[in-house]
Design a protein around this motif. Structure first.
Motif, short mmCIF file in Angstrom:
data_model
loop_
_atom_site.label_atom_id
_atom_site.label_comp_id
_atom_site.label_asym_id
_atom_site.label_seq_id
_atom_site.Cartn_x
_atom_site.Cartn_y
_atom_site.Cartn_z
N HIS A 209 -5.24 -10.35 -6.53
CA HIS A 209 -5.12 -11.03 -4.96
C HIS A 209 -6.39 -11.57 -5.08
CE1 HIS A 209 -6.40 -7.37 -5.44
NE2 HIS A 209 -6.42 -6.59 -4.01
N THR B 255 -4.54 -9.60 1.67
CA THR B 255 -3.49 -9.01 0.70
C THR B 255 -3.25 -7.21 2.24
OG1 THR B 255 -3.62 -8.99 -1.22
CG2 THR B 255 -2.98 -7.32 -0.77
N VAL C 82 2.12 -13.69 0.35
CA VAL C 82 2.23 -13.10 -0.41
C VAL C 82 2.63 -14.59 -1.74
CG1 VAL C 82 4.09 -11.63 -1.74
CG2 VAL C 82 3.22 -10.68 0.33
#
Length: 312
Positions: free
Chosen positions: A200, A205, A283
């Protein structure tokens, strides 16, 4: 064979050759004009956006021309549909921007007018200045979210993924919403997180969980608890945010992640319907996804799934 007979045979041969050539030219001319007419009819149908005419033969050049025009027409219609969708998207965005910006701008103008009065008591002036600052901050947050949303939609922003644990990003997100949680006496509890590396972008995030936590704090009742936990599966790690808010009906599970959508429980709550949509976009760019499970009156649980990278 006499000389006269030879000349006669030669003349007949030349005459036959000339006749064959003439017939060939006539046949070519007929095919050429049929092809020309076929192209004209297809061109007119294409410009008028009408169905292509049926060919005069089942094979050969005219049917090949129709095939080419059919491909051109499909491409033309597809591009026209995309142009319409882009136009509708711009129109919708302009309408939503106008609606979203109207309230904070009107409030800012009102507070500015009130502050011009020289007869305002000091306490009232300070209160208005605080309200003006709040509306200015609100407008700044809205514009920042809108610009980020547009960058993501047109592919102008890309993540910089790292194979690291997600805990640090989640903690920073929690810290960003603590002031608002403290105002409502809401406690944010974090269960132990597995030390598993997830692929990520930490900054992206962090924003995902900041948006989800802001929603949780906004809708959760005063004095309640928001719980964060993590679970690892074979290919994904899931970070869950559980609140004790009013809950979300099942028919709204997919709608709440749409742009500018506000759920049935958002009445009277400040918001623009961008946070969850932006979280979903972020995401998805990280090759993850978000789900929600909820029951009206018993709270909601948002689960963020990110790729689980096992160390070799």
């Amino acid at each position: 064979m006499t000389r006269e007979q030879t000349l006669l045979a030669l003349c007949l041969l030349l005459l036959a050759a000339a006749l064959a050539a003439l017939l060939g030219m006539l046949r070519f001319r007929r095919q050429y004009f049929r092809l020309y007419r076929e192209v004209q009819l297809c061109q007119r149908a294409l410009l008028a956006d009408q169905p292509l005419p049926e060919g005069s033969c089942q094979e050969g050049a005219p049917s090949a021309v129709q095939d080419d025009f059919a491909r051109i027409m499909k491409k033309f219609r597809r591009e026209r549909q995309e142009a319409r969708e882009d136009r509708d998207a711009v129109r919708e965005l302009t309408s939503n921007l106008s609606h979203q910006l109207k309230t904070p701008l009107a409030n800012i103008r009102l507070y500015q007018e009130l502050l011009k009065s020289p007869e305002l008591p000091p306490g009232r002036r300070q209160c208005l200045e605080n309200r003006l600052e709040e509306q200015t901050d609100r407008l700044d947050r809205l514009l920042t979210a809108l610009f980020k949303m547009m960058d993501l939609e047109r592919g102008a922003a890309a993540p910089s993924p790292a194979n690291i644990p997600v805990l640090s990003a989640v903690r920073r997100a929690v810290e960003s919403v603590l002031p608002r949680a403290d105002q409502k006496h809401i406690r944010i509890r974090m269960e132990p997180f597995p030390d598993a590396p997830l692929l990520h972008d930490p900054a992206w995030t962090e924003e995902v969980f900041a948006n989800i936590l802001e929603n949780a704090v906004k809708y959760a009742p005063e004095g309640s608890v928001v719980t964060l936990s993590m679970e690892c599966f074979e290919t994904y790690g899931a970070v869950r945010v559980q609140d004790r808010g009013p809950g979300i009906p099942k028919e709204e599970y997919t709608k709440i992640f749409q742009k500018f959508y506000r759920g049935s429980s958002s009445s009277g709550k400040e918001g623009w319907g961008i946070g969850l949509y932006l979280a979903r976009l972020l995401v998805e760019r990280e090759h993850g996804y978000i789900t929600v499970s909820s029951e009206p009156g018993k709270g909601s649980t948002f689960s963020v799934f990110l790729p689980l990278m096992t160390e070799v």
